[in-house]
Enzyme design. Structure first.
Site, PDB file in Angstrom:
ATOM      1  N   CYS A   1      42.233  31.702  45.132  1.00 30.36           N
ATOM      2  CA  CYS A   1      41.130  31.662  44.172  1.00 30.36           C
ATOM      3  C   CYS A   1      40.840  30.256  43.671  1.00 30.36           C
ATOM      4  CB  CYS A   1      41.449  32.579  42.991  1.00 30.36           C
ATOM      5  SG  CYS A   1      42.814  31.993  41.957  1.00 30.36           S
TER       6      CYS A   1
ATOM      7  N   VAL B   1      35.219  45.532  43.904  1.00 31.64           N
ATOM      8  CA  VAL B   1      34.993  46.958  44.115  1.00 31.64           C
ATOM      9  C   VAL B   1      36.277  47.778  43.972  1.00 31.64           C
ATOM     10  CG1 VAL B   1      35.234  46.805  46.634  1.00 31.64           C
ATOM     11  CG2 VAL B   1      33.885  48.648  45.640  1.00 31.64           C
TER      12      VAL B   1
ATOM     13  N   CYS C   1      51.764  35.158  42.615  1.00 33.95           N
ATOM     14  CA  CYS C   1      50.857  35.563  41.539  1.00 33.95           C
ATOM     15  C   CYS C   1      51.151  37.003  41.125  1.00 33.95           C
ATOM     16  CB  CYS C   1      49.410  35.425  41.983  1.00 33.95           C
ATOM     17  SG  CYS C   1      48.206  35.886  40.705  1.00 33.95           S
TER      18      CYS C   1
END
Length: 418
Positions: free
Chosen positions: A222, A15, A101
């Site tokens: 992730c 979102v 990251c």
């Protein structure tokens, strides 16, 4: 910076990045959406959701009628983030892959790709943060060409871009941005900088982004997904089993599969124990993991730490720190933990000592010490060593007291007449 016309927005399929792209489009920018694939889900059992995320990002770009690109940084992520993570675990540290990251992938490889390959004037992400350029409306200013000269003025002063907390302090993500470069930050926009998460969801609902609103917010790493973290990491590390040792009396209380995945403060899973035990320290030379009987054992509390070479967002350390070698500011080593007042000392090699105003539970080597001055995030450094724990200091005080008592008794004992 020149007039910003083309903004390349990092799209995750969530979102926040979807609303970021929408807001940029509404402001009149030419927007390009890019989805980054950082982990090869073909090697896994379908736990990672990168393909579904990519599809969701593509649908948003279609709705907004903006170009969409997918780029793979699987190899770069493996070499610059995941391999680093494994090396840190092998040293007994607990790394933070999210900060790495951002440093190596989003604000280096993606940034270079957006500017050099896609011809973007700036990049944008869905982070809850803001910069001094956004405060000053730099991105909204008309471009005025500099007078033509053959050479750049070497005395030109470029004010550094500063990183500040976003308006939603509960969602503030400057912690994760504390290692990014000044060059990348200078060409970065954070469209959500003045918004709260609830308002972002409202914008998404009004825009019809229902497919991203239904998704659970991504938490954690992730490439691990819903799997057991310890089992996953041990697939890549050689197990180094050893003993659990009581910090209280030095007795062996159990066995562990490997100290590399055990982090300070976590509950130690030891069979046959009537009461829970918690990891309070590790000795990577012997493989021993020390445990204490309470979650707030004094061995878990320390008030001093040292970092490696500190990364300052503005490149140079604050003038106050350079001038006096010491500076008062605030510290955190976990996202959303309460900021703790501290005093920072600058070392000759660029590392810093941080003395906290109070002992903090489970300070962990490998994590990043992030410093703040008011709303400004100053940067971060990896924690490489810790000062003594409250338990060690208490033992020292008790030994000194016992030695003083023994000395007093000796002095009070009358010597026999010769």
């Amino acid at each position: 910076m020149g007039l910003i016309r083309h903004v390349v927005c990092a799209m995750s399929g969530g979102v926040d990045s979807s609303v970021s792209a929408l807001l940029l489009k509404r402001r009149g920018y030419n927007v390009t959406g890019v989805f980054m694939k950082n982990w090869d889900s073909l090697d896994e059992t379908g736990v990672c959701t990168s393909e579904k995320d990519c599809e969701d990002a593509y649908r948003v770009c279609q709705t907004l009628n903006i170009p969409f690109h997918q780029v793979s940084y699987v190899k770069e992520y493996w070499h610059e983030v995941f391999s680093n993570l494994l090396k840190e675990y092998e040293k007994g540290r607990t790394p933070n892959p999210d900060i790495l990251c951002n440093k190596y992938i989003k604000f280096n490889h993606f940034y270079q790709y957006a500017i050099n390959s896609l011809g973007g004037d700036a990049i944008a992400t869905g982070h809850y943060a803001r910069t001094s350029q956004e405060d000053e409306d730099v991105f909204q200013q008309k471009y005025t060409a500099p007078p033509p000269t053959l050479f750049r003025d070497r005395f030109e002063i470029r004010n550094p871009v500063r990183l500040y907390k976003g308006a939603d302090l509960l969602k503030d993500q400057t912690f994760f941005l504390s290692q990014i470069s000044q060059d990348a930050l200078r060409q970065t926009m954070f469209p959500l900088n003045g918004l709260t998460k609830d308002f972002v969801k409202k914008i998404a609902a009004e825009a019809g982004f229902h497919h991203v609103l239904k998704k659970k917010e991504s938490m954690g790493i992730c490439f691990i997904g819903e799997r057991n973290f310890e089992q996953f990491i041990l697939e890549y590390l050689e197990p180094k089993p050893g003993n659990f040792v009581s910090i209280e009396d030095g007795k062996i209380v159990g066995k562990h599969k490997g100290w590399s995945t055990l982090t300070l403060g976590q509950r130690a899973r030891i069979g046959g124990q009537r009461h829970p035990l918690y990891v309070v320290d590790k000795d990577i030379t012997t493989g021993e993991v020390f445990v204490g009987p309470t979650a707030n054992h004094p061995a878990l509390f320390r008030d001093t730490l040292r970092t490696d070479r500190f990364h300052w967002i503005t490149v140079d350390p604050p003038a106050e720190l350079v001038r006096t070698q010491m500076m008062d500011c605030h510290f955190r080593f976990m996202h959303q933990m309460l900021l703790v007042p501290c005093t920072v000392t600058l070392n000759m090699d660029g590392s810093v000592w941080i003395m906290l105003s109070q002992p903090i539970r489970a300070l962990t080597p490998g994590q990043f010490a992030v410093l703040y001055k008011g709303d400004e995030c100053l940067g971060s450094g990896k924690i490489v060593s810790l000062g003594p724990s409250e338990h060690t200091l208490q033992q020292g005080r008790e030994r000194m007291a016992a030695a003083a008592t023994s000395r007093d008794k000796e002095q009070q004992t009358p010597k026999p007449a010769s």
